[in-house]
Design a protein around this motif. Structure first.
Motif, PDB file in Angstrom:
ATOM      1  N   GLU A   1      30.394  11.785  39.565  1.00  0.00           N
ATOM      2  CA  GLU A   1      29.422  12.864  39.360  1.00  0.00           C
ATOM      3  C   GLU A   1      29.881  13.763  38.209  1.00  0.00           C
ATOM      4  OE1 GLU A   1      27.685  13.859  43.784  1.00  0.00           O
ATOM      5  OE2 GLU A   1      29.755  14.460  43.319  1.00  0.00           O
ATOM      6  N   PHE A   2      28.902  14.413  37.602  1.00  0.00           N
ATOM      7  CA  PHE A   2      29.197  15.481  36.657  1.00  0.00           C
ATOM      8  C   PHE A   2      29.072  16.811  37.383  1.00  0.00           C
ATOM      9  CE2 PHE A   2      28.025  12.107  33.675  1.00  0.00           C
ATOM     10  CZ  PHE A   2      29.030  12.245  32.725  1.00  0.00           C
ATOM     11  N   VAL A   3      29.993  17.715  37.102  1.00  0.00           N
ATOM     12  CA  VAL A   3      29.978  19.048  37.708  1.00  0.00           C
ATOM     13  C   VAL A   3      29.547  20.038  36.628  1.00  0.00           C
ATOM     14  CG1 VAL A   3      31.292  20.800  38.923  1.00  0.00           C
ATOM     15  CG2 VAL A   3      31.848  18.379  39.255  1.00  0.00           C
ATOM     16  N   ILE A   4      28.320  20.556  36.762  1.00  0.00           N
ATOM     17  CA  ILE A   4      27.756  21.476  35.760  1.00  0.00           C
ATOM     18  C   ILE A   4      28.098  22.902  36.159  1.00  0.00           C
ATOM     19  CG2 ILE A   4      25.631  22.276  34.654  1.00  0.00           C
ATOM     20  CD1 ILE A   4      24.466  19.508  35.113  1.00  0.00           C
ATOM     21  N   HIS A   5      28.618  23.665  35.187  1.00  0.00           N
ATOM     22  CA  HIS A   5      29.125  24.996  35.521  1.00  0.00           C
ATOM     23  C   HIS A   5      28.916  25.950  34.344  1.00  0.00           C
ATOM     24  CE1 HIS A   5      31.488  27.950  37.648  1.00  0.00           C
ATOM     25  NE2 HIS A   5      32.349  28.051  36.638  1.00  0.00           N
ATOM     26  N   THR A   6      28.477  27.171  34.667  1.00  0.00           N
ATOM     27  CA  THR A   6      28.405  28.238  33.663  1.00  0.00           C
ATOM     28  C   THR A   6      29.549  29.204  33.936  1.00  0.00           C
ATOM     29  OG1 THR A   6      26.724  29.264  35.081  1.00  0.00           O
ATOM     30  CG2 THR A   6      25.943  28.139  33.144  1.00  0.00           C
ATOM     31  N   PRO A   7      30.584  29.199  33.115  1.00  0.00           N
ATOM     32  CA  PRO A   7      31.816  29.929  33.437  1.00  0.00           C
ATOM     33  C   PRO A   7      31.748  31.439  33.222  1.00  0.00           C
ATOM     34  CG  PRO A   7      32.043  28.785  31.344  1.00  0.00           C
ATOM     35  CD  PRO A   7      30.726  28.362  31.916  1.00  0.00           C
ATOM     36  N   PHE A   8      30.760  31.939  32.512  1.00  0.00           N
ATOM     37  CA  PHE A   8      30.665  33.382  32.266  1.00  0.00           C
ATOM     38  C   PHE A   8      29.198  33.744  32.025  1.00  0.00           C
ATOM     39  CE2 PHE A   8      32.249  31.093  28.531  1.00  0.00           C
ATOM     40  CZ  PHE A   8      31.209  31.251  27.643  1.00  0.00           C
ATOM     41  N   ARG A   9      28.883  35.018  32.062  1.00  0.00           N
ATOM     42  CA  ARG A   9      27.491  35.492  31.988  1.00  0.00           C
ATOM     43  C   ARG A   9      26.800  35.069  30.691  1.00  0.00           C
ATOM     44  NH1 ARG A   9      23.145  36.129  31.340  1.00  0.00           N
ATOM     45  NH2 ARG A   9      21.656  37.697  32.051  1.00  0.00           N
ATOM     46  N   GLY A  10      27.509  35.061  29.605  1.00  0.00           N
ATOM     47  CA  GLY A  10      26.893  34.680  28.328  1.00  0.00           C
ATOM     48  C   GLY A  10      26.471  33.232  28.273  1.00  0.00           C
ATOM     49  N   ALA A  11      26.959  32.414  29.230  1.00  0.00           N
ATOM     50  CA  ALA A  11      26.603  30.990  29.250  1.00  0.00           C
ATOM     51  C   ALA A  11      25.372  30.702  30.088  1.00  0.00           C
ATOM     52  CB  ALA A  11      27.785  30.169  29.759  1.00  0.00           C
ATOM     53  N   TRP A  12      24.773  31.727  30.698  1.00  0.00           N
ATOM     54  CA  TRP A  12      23.524  31.502  31.432  1.00  0.00           C
ATOM     55  C   TRP A  12      22.470  30.954  30.477  1.00  0.00           C
ATOM     56  CZ3 TRP A  12      21.818  35.637  35.523  1.00  0.00           C
ATOM     57  CH2 TRP A  12      22.833  35.792  36.480  1.00  0.00           C
ATOM     58  N   LYS A  13      21.711  29.988  30.960  1.00  0.00           N
ATOM     59  CA  LYS A  13      20.579  29.479  30.195  1.00  0.00           C
ATOM     60  C   LYS A  13      19.462  30.515  30.231  1.00  0.00           C
ATOM     61  CE  LYS A  13      22.642  25.586  29.358  1.00  0.00           C
ATOM     62  NZ  LYS A  13      23.085  25.237  27.989  1.00  0.00           N
ATOM     63  N   ASP A  14      18.875  30.803  29.063  1.00  0.00           N
ATOM     64  CA  ASP A  14      17.952  31.937  28.990  1.00  0.00           C
ATOM     65  C   ASP A  14      16.669  31.588  28.246  1.00  0.00           C
ATOM     66  OD1 ASP A  14      17.091  34.524  29.421  1.00  0.00           O
ATOM     67  OD2 ASP A  14      18.887  35.456  28.574  1.00  0.00           O
ATOM     68  N   TYR A  15      15.630  32.409  28.497  1.00  0.00           N
ATOM     69  CA  TYR A  15      14.313  32.311  27.848  1.00  0.00           C
ATOM     70  C   TYR A  15      13.630  30.979  28.155  1.00  0.00           C
ATOM     71  CZ  TYR A  15      17.155  35.574  25.118  1.00  0.00           C
ATOM     72  OH  TYR A  15      18.039  36.552  24.739  1.00  0.00           O
ATOM     73  N   LEU A  16      13.909  30.404  29.295  1.00  0.00           N
ATOM     74  CA  LEU A  16      13.413  29.058  29.597  1.00  0.00           C
ATOM     75  C   LEU A  16      12.005  29.091  30.167  1.00  0.00           C
ATOM     76  CD1 LEU A  16      16.585  27.659  31.421  1.00  0.00           C
ATOM     77  CD2 LEU A  16      16.140  27.799  28.959  1.00  0.00           C
ATOM     78  N   GLY A  17      11.061  28.438  29.489  1.00  0.00           N
ATOM     79  CA  GLY A  17       9.747  28.240  30.068  1.00  0.00           C
ATOM     80  C   GLY A  17       9.855  27.406  31.329  1.00  0.00           C
ATOM     81  N   ASN A  18       9.114  27.768  32.370  1.00  0.00           N
ATOM     82  CA  ASN A  18       9.185  27.147  33.695  1.00  0.00           C
ATOM     83  C   ASN A  18      10.463  27.513  34.440  1.00  0.00           C
ATOM     84  OD1 ASN A  18       6.692  25.843  33.648  1.00  0.00           O
ATOM     85  ND2 ASN A  18       7.530  23.974  32.746  1.00  0.00           N
ATOM     86  N   GLY A  19      11.289  28.366  33.837  1.00  0.00           N
ATOM     87  CA  GLY A  19      12.560  28.704  34.461  1.00  0.00           C
ATOM     88  C   GLY A  19      12.447  29.711  35.585  1.00  0.00           C
ATOM     89  N   ALA A  20      11.499  30.636  35.493  1.00  0.00           N
ATOM     90  CA  ALA A  20      11.428  31.723  36.472  1.00  0.00           C
ATOM     91  C   ALA A  20      10.781  31.288  37.777  1.00  0.00           C
ATOM     92  CB  ALA A  20      10.655  32.897  35.875  1.00  0.00           C
TER      93      ALA A  20
END
Length: 732
Positions: free
Chosen positions: A175-194
């Motif tokens: 498996e791949f383990v997907i991780h955002t290690p800090f706040r600046g790495a959050w994915k942002d402005y994503l359509g369909n994201g909310a």
């Protein structure tokens, strides 16, 4: 006196026709290769079910756009680019040609469908293999799985290579383990994201056996059937935005989220069960740019949508300007039509010329895109050319869309500010286009780097003698500029004769030479300065940073040259009468660009002072030549009332003006019109024209004469002399 003024007014409103636009032919030509796709999309735009409603709350708008998406799926319109074996049509160019027209219905619908099918779905299609196509695409195509394209991070926008999200391979579980290690790495402005997204293509740095192999894409489930985030996934709603509020943009973050090894979209990079990484592309840098290059269609579609929005804005403003009347400069009884004012012509016709150039340039881009993605012309060189052209055209067209929408808003006065006339909302929605799919300034740097690379390739394998000859030629060119030999030749040729300058400036070869020379000179100058840059990384970066502005300007100049070439080719294939009008439009585009960069042409000795003045005076003479054809030129866009949905472009203003004129005419005929106070007291001294020594009266028909030297009084030098003489008269 009144009769004379009326005669002059009629002559100015009905100038002599020098050629007639074949609107049908021009409309077909503007629609391009996939005209049928565009017309089918415009049928949807005309359907009220697809159209934006301005009185909705944000939540209602989001829900309406989602419902419209399902309508698009039911209609089958969104499937054009997908594989025929899955129910698509393998029609990449036609897909975008139809898609961009949706901006006329609601930009939120256009962008949300672009996220679903052009980003999320296209990432699976172009970065995945048959397994991913068979497993994931059917649900994406049917909208059973709405998805997000999770590339941009809060801390990294255009710099995708530096994103912080990681996908670390676990050999024990495959498996791949997907991780955002800090706040600046959050994915942002994503359509369909909310709200709506139940899965995403997540871009993360692939790490296996302790090695970072760079950014790759992973198909990642987000929410369950009830819309709740799956374990390890969280997010926020971006909330109300400056535009596009029918899209549920949001943020996502991942805490040790596991996805199967098979969810890696592995067309360009794969990981075996034991964690061994492999790729058909050895170079990590080339691999990264190849992966991003497969997603170029986002930029292609934004270029097209921005161009369609300009067409709509100009159709609204020019229709309105041909009916709206303001001030009675040439008649005691009739006010002037706005479009008869020279300044009004300049503000709209110069932008009309740019819209035409961008329309034809987009068609060339679309043909090139279709050739690459269909496989007919898919080579590394063609892909690089496509990416460069898409980056450049998207930058200039989206910037120009904002400029045109704002100018159209101002040109329509207070009426343009009303929501019912659409200009304000269109501008708000298109604002983010300039940073969508790459900030325009960053994209132009990409173009500039390509120009520098191509410049350097000229010397690959060249002998020292060849390089010396090139340097000598460059030195001679620079010396000629410094001592004014270029401008001297122009002055001798023109002998201060406006007619000769105008003839020269309206020559296609000269126009192209001026536009091309600016590109080549700027690139050569930058390359020359960077040639001696230090090799140490920090100093080399500082040297390149010092050239950023010039590099971006060179890239802009190159894109303008591409637009000019596209418009010039359209002129050559047009029917004879239409060709004459399009030639005026081509000349107006070229001279507008040259005038905008007049400082460079003067500083670098490409134009003499007299010829630079002639650029403006010739441009001004082109405006009345285009005035009789303005409505035909926007009619060729093929946008009816049902597409524009703007009351001021519906003929309502013309009816109001006719009613007002009939009212005052009836009062005059009945002798019931009150006498103005100044006339009642006698002759109004303020109404008498100021006599200018040596100046003859100018008849409107002289200005509209089609010969190049028909209006020498408009030459900047002559105008300055008249202004000076007027000042003397006033002083006396």
């Amino acid at each position: 006196m009144a009769d004379t003024n009326r005669t002059r007014r009629q002559r100015s409103e009905e100038p002599r026709q020098h050629g007639k636009v074949d609107v049908d032919w021009l409309g077909r030509d503007l629609r391009g290769t996939w005209g049928d796709r565009r017309l089918a999309a415009r049928d949807k735009v005309a359907d009220p079910r697809y159209q934006r409603l301005d009185d909705l709350t944000m939540a209602e708008h989001r829900q309406r756009v989602l419902e419209q998406m399902h309508m698009l799926v039911d209609d089958g319109a969104v499937l054009a680019a997908f594989p025929s074996r899955l129910g698509g049509e393998d029609d990449h160019g036609g897909n975008i040609a139809g898609f961009v027209e949706l901006v006329l219905a609601d930009p939120s619908l256009q962008i949300k469908s672009g996220v679903q099918f052009g980003l999320f779905g296209a990432a699976v299609l172009h970065l995945g293999t048959d397994y991913h196509h068979d497993t994931f695409l059917p649900a994406i195509m049917s909208l059973e799985v709405p998805g997000a394209f999770a590339m941009t991070e809060t801390g990294h926008g255009s710099d995708v290579a530096s994103i912080g999200t990681t996908a670390t391979y676990d050999e024990a579980t495959e498996e791949f383990v997907i991780h955002t290690p800090f706040r600046g790495a959050w994915k942002d402005y994503l359509g369909n994201g909310a709200l709506h997204g139940t899965a995403a293509v997540v871009f993360a740095k692939l790490v296996t056996k302790g090695v970072d192999h760079g950014v790759h894409a992973f198909y990642t489930p987000l929410r369950d059937e009830e819309g709740n985030f799956l374990p390890g996934i969280g997010g926020e709603d971006d909330g109300y935005k400056g535009g596009l509020n029918g899209i549920d943009n949001g943020r996502l973050h991942f805490t040790q989220v596991r996805v199967p090894r098979a969810n890696l979209l592995n067309r360009y990079g794969d990981v075996a069960a034991d964690g061994t990484y492999s790729s058909p592309i050895d170079s990590p840098g080339r691999r990264f740019f190849t992966m991003l290059g497969t997603l170029v269609q986002g930029r292609v579609s934004l270029d097209g949508a921005a161009t369609v929005a300009q067409q709509a804005a100009l159709a609204i403003a020019i229709r309105y300007g041909s009916e709206r009347r303001q001030f009675n400069a040439s008649s005691e009884t009739h006010e002037e039509v706005l479009l008869d004012y020279r300044r009004h012509q300049r503000r709209l016709f110069t932008r009309l010329a740019k819209a035409y150039a961008q329309t034809y340039a987009h068609e060339r881009l679309l043909v090139q895109f279709d050739g690459v993605f269909s496989g007919r012309t898919d080579t590394p060189e063609e892909r690089e050319d496509l990416e460069t052209l898409a980056a450049g055209l998207k930058s200039l067209s989206t910037w120009q869309a904002l400029d045109t929408l704002q100018e159209a808003r101002e040109a329509t006065g207070g009426a343009g500010f009303l929501g019912e006339n659409r200009l304000v909302q269109l501008r708000a929605d298109l604002d983010v286009y300039v940073t969508f799919e790459g900030d325009n300034t960053v994209l132009l740097q990409l173009v500039g780097k390509r120009l520098l690379g191509d410049f350097a390739k000229q010397f690959k394998g060249a002998s020292k003698a060849d390089i010396a000859r090139f340097a000598a030629d460059q030195f001679f060119e620079r010396a000629s500029t410094l001592v004014g030999l270029r401008t001297l030749r122009q002055d001798v040729r023109d002998l201060r004769n406006v007619k000769k300058s105008s003839i020269a400036l309206r020559d296609r070869d000269l126009q192209r030479e001026l536009l091309e020379d600016r590109v080549e000179t700027m690139v050569a100058d930058i390359a020359s300065r960077l040639r001696h840059a230090p090799k140490e990384q920090a100093k080399a970066a500082a040297a390149f940073n010092a050239e950023q502005h010039q590099l971006i300007e060179a890239a802009r100049a190159w894109v303008e040259l591409q637009q000019y070439d596209a418009l010039a080719m359209a002129v050559e294939r047009s029917p004879e009468a239409t060709k004459k009008v399009l030639t005026h439009l081509r000349d107006l585009f070229a001279l507008t660009i040259i005038e905008e960069h007049a400082a460079w042409y003067l500083e670098n000795g490409r134009l003499s002072g007299a010829r630079s003045q002639a650029v403006t005076s010739t441009l001004e003479r082109l405006l009345p030549k285009l005035r009789p054809h303005a409505l035909d030129l926007v009619a060729a866009f093929g946008l009816g009332d049902e597409h524009l949905r703007s009351l001021i472009a519906s003929g309502a203003e013309g009816k109001r003006q006719a009613e007002a004129q009939a009212h005052y005419a009836a009062l005059r005929d009945a002798g019931q019109l009150p006498t103005p106070e100044k006339k009642a007291k006698g002759t109004d001294p303020e109404a008498q024209p100021i006599a200018v020594a040596g100046a003859a009266p100018i008849a409107p028909e002289e200005i509209l004469d089609d010969s190049v030297d028909a209006a020498p009084h408009l030459d900047a030098t002559s105008a300055s002399a008249v202004d000076a003489e007027s000042a003397k008269v006033a002083a006396r």
